[in-house]
Design a protein around this motif. Sequence first.
Motif, mmCIF file in Angstrom:
data_model
loop_
_atom_site.group_PDB
_atom_site.id
_atom_site.type_symbol
_atom_site.label_atom_id
_atom_site.label_comp_id
_atom_site.label_asym_id
_atom_site.label_seq_id
_atom_site.Cartn_x
_atom_site.Cartn_y
_atom_site.Cartn_z
ATOM 1 N N MET A 1 -15.157 -16.623 -19.014
ATOM 2 C CA MET A 1 -14.076 -17.338 -18.357
ATOM 3 C C MET A 1 -14.473 -17.612 -16.913
ATOM 4 S SD MET A 1 -10.152 -16.138 -17.515
ATOM 5 C CE MET A 1 -9.855 -15.570 -19.142
ATOM 6 N N SER A 2 -14.253 -18.838 -16.475
ATOM 7 C CA SER A 2 -14.595 -19.186 -15.099
ATOM 8 C C SER A 2 -13.571 -18.586 -14.137
ATOM 9 C CB SER A 2 -14.638 -20.706 -14.921
ATOM 10 O OG SER A 2 -13.327 -21.225 -14.883
ATOM 11 N N GLU A 3 -13.942 -18.568 -12.870
ATOM 12 C CA GLU A 3 -13.033 -18.050 -11.845
ATOM 13 C C GLU A 3 -11.746 -18.883 -11.794
ATOM 14 O OE1 GLU A 3 -13.270 -16.665 -7.188
ATOM 15 O OE2 GLU A 3 -14.943 -17.754 -8.056
ATOM 16 N N ILE A 4 -11.883 -20.207 -11.927
ATOM 17 C CA ILE A 4 -10.716 -21.092 -11.913
ATOM 18 C C ILE A 4 -9.789 -20.766 -13.082
ATOM 19 C CG2 ILE A 4 -9.990 -23.500 -12.261
ATOM 20 C CD1 ILE A 4 -12.378 -24.323 -10.521
ATOM 21 N N GLU A 5 -10.345 -20.584 -14.282
ATOM 22 C CA GLU A 5 -9.522 -20.249 -15.447
ATOM 23 C C GLU A 5 -8.824 -18.909 -15.259
ATOM 24 O OE1 GLU A 5 -12.574 -20.529 -18.372
ATOM 25 O OE2 GLU A 5 -12.025 -22.565 -18.948
ATOM 26 N N LEU A 30 -10.828 -34.695 -12.971
ATOM 27 C CA LEU A 30 -10.010 -33.666 -13.598
ATOM 28 C C LEU A 30 -10.932 -32.500 -13.939
ATOM 29 C CD1 LEU A 30 -7.165 -32.970 -14.643
ATOM 30 C CD2 LEU A 30 -7.841 -33.991 -16.820
ATOM 31 N N ILE A 31 -10.752 -31.369 -13.259
ATOM 32 C CA ILE A 31 -11.616 -30.205 -13.478
ATOM 33 C C ILE A 31 -11.193 -29.446 -14.722
ATOM 34 C CG2 ILE A 31 -12.312 -27.967 -12.548
ATOM 35 C CD1 ILE A 31 -12.131 -29.160 -9.773
ATOM 36 N N THR A 32 -9.902 -29.193 -14.831
ATOM 37 C CA THR A 32 -9.382 -28.470 -15.993
ATOM 38 C C THR A 32 -7.893 -28.738 -16.123
ATOM 39 O OG1 THR A 32 -9.339 -26.317 -17.123
ATOM 40 C CG2 THR A 32 -8.839 -26.306 -14.757
ATOM 41 N N GLN A 33 -7.365 -28.418 -17.298
ATOM 42 C CA GLN A 33 -5.936 -28.543 -17.549
ATOM 43 C C GLN A 33 -5.583 -27.595 -18.680
ATOM 44 O OE1 GLN A 33 -5.517 -32.676 -18.532
ATOM 45 N NE2 GLN A 33 -6.780 -32.527 -20.348
ATOM 46 N N GLU A 124 1.486 -20.769 -3.198
ATOM 47 C CA GLU A 124 0.615 -19.602 -3.002
ATOM 48 C C GLU A 124 -0.634 -19.705 -3.879
ATOM 49 O OE1 GLU A 124 0.769 -16.892 -0.737
ATOM 50 O OE2 GLU A 124 2.021 -18.495 0.075
ATOM 51 N N PHE A 125 -0.457 -20.095 -5.132
ATOM 52 C CA PHE A 125 -1.614 -20.188 -6.025
ATOM 53 C C PHE A 125 -2.508 -21.368 -5.657
ATOM 54 C CE2 PHE A 125 0.171 -16.796 -8.424
ATOM 55 C CZ PHE A 125 -0.927 -16.222 -9.056
ATOM 56 N N ALA A 126 -1.944 -22.434 -5.125
ATOM 57 C CA ALA A 126 -2.770 -23.568 -4.703
ATOM 58 C C ALA A 126 -3.799 -23.122 -3.659
ATOM 59 C CB ALA A 126 -1.902 -24.694 -4.143
ATOM 60 N N LYS A 127 -3.406 -22.219 -2.788
ATOM 61 C CA LYS A 127 -4.322 -21.720 -1.742
ATOM 62 C C LYS A 127 -5.524 -21.009 -2.352
ATOM 63 C CE LYS A 127 -0.566 -21.079 1.543
ATOM 64 N NZ LYS A 127 0.359 -20.092 2.104
ATOM 65 N N LYS A 128 -5.346 -20.391 -3.514
ATOM 66 C CA LYS A 128 -6.434 -19.638 -4.168
ATOM 67 C C LYS A 128 -7.541 -20.557 -4.690
ATOM 68 C CE LYS A 128 -3.393 -15.867 -5.238
ATOM 69 N NZ LYS A 128 -3.156 -14.708 -6.035
ATOM 70 N N PHE A 129 -7.246 -21.848 -4.810
ATOM 71 C CA PHE A 129 -8.246 -22.796 -5.309
ATOM 72 C C PHE A 129 -9.030 -23.471 -4.181
ATOM 73 C CE2 PHE A 129 -5.053 -22.721 -8.738
ATOM 74 C CZ PHE A 129 -5.877 -22.400 -9.808
ATOM 75 N N GLU A 130 -8.682 -23.200 -2.913
ATOM 76 C CA GLU A 130 -9.235 -23.954 -1.787
ATOM 77 C C GLU A 130 -10.746 -24.035 -1.763
ATOM 78 O OE1 GLU A 130 -7.774 -23.819 2.140
ATOM 79 O OE2 GLU A 130 -5.730 -24.214 1.494
ATOM 80 N N ASN A 131 -11.447 -22.957 -2.009
ATOM 81 C CA ASN A 131 -12.913 -22.999 -1.951
ATOM 82 C C ASN A 131 -13.548 -23.036 -3.326
ATOM 83 O OD1 ASN A 131 -12.960 -22.903 0.914
ATOM 84 N ND2 ASN A 131 -12.458 -20.725 0.781
ATOM 85 N N LYS A 132 -12.745 -23.371 -4.332
ATOM 86 C CA LYS A 132 -13.231 -23.348 -5.717
ATOM 87 C C LYS A 132 -13.421 -24.738 -6.322
ATOM 88 C CE LYS A 132 -12.198 -18.820 -5.859
ATOM 89 N NZ LYS A 132 -12.406 -18.460 -4.470
ATOM 90 N N ILE A 133 -12.783 -25.762 -5.714
ATOM 91 C CA ILE A 133 -12.857 -27.087 -6.356
ATOM 92 C C ILE A 133 -13.647 -28.077 -5.492
ATOM 93 C CG2 ILE A 133 -10.695 -26.757 -7.581
ATOM 94 C CD1 ILE A 133 -9.427 -28.745 -5.596
#
Length: 133
Positions: A1-5, A30-33, A124-133
């Motif tokens: 499982m990726s970090e994003i998933e 689109l990275i994932t959905q 809050e969760f959007a911030k967790k993706f900042e350096n991932k996408i």
Amino acid sequence: MSEIEGIIDNFLDKEQNVFGIGIISKDGRLITQTENWDLSNDLDALNELLNQKLELGAKGITNLTLQGIKYMIVENTEERKIGTNITGKGHIIICPIPIGGTGALITYINPQVGPRDTLFNVQEFAKKFENKI
């Protein structure tokens, strides 16, 4: 499982009223959905909304259709874009990543609750993706 998933799984565990998630990269891909929500045919409209720079007092795009459901944009700021379906088919919250950026966390919200009920967790969760996408 990726970090994003992994982040998405944690998000869905924490926020029961988020029924669908999509992630768009800064370059508009689109990275994932989640399996239950296909945004691939709506990328152009999403990217148009994300790339629109609003002048002070400008309304910008007033509605957005995702998967054939039309949402009226009720809030459009650099921090978030909130849409609601006036026939009761749910809400969307789009959080640009980073704030004001062109990447985004797109969420489909339970029609039984108001979008503000989930807004804090989505942001809050959007911030967790900042350096991932």
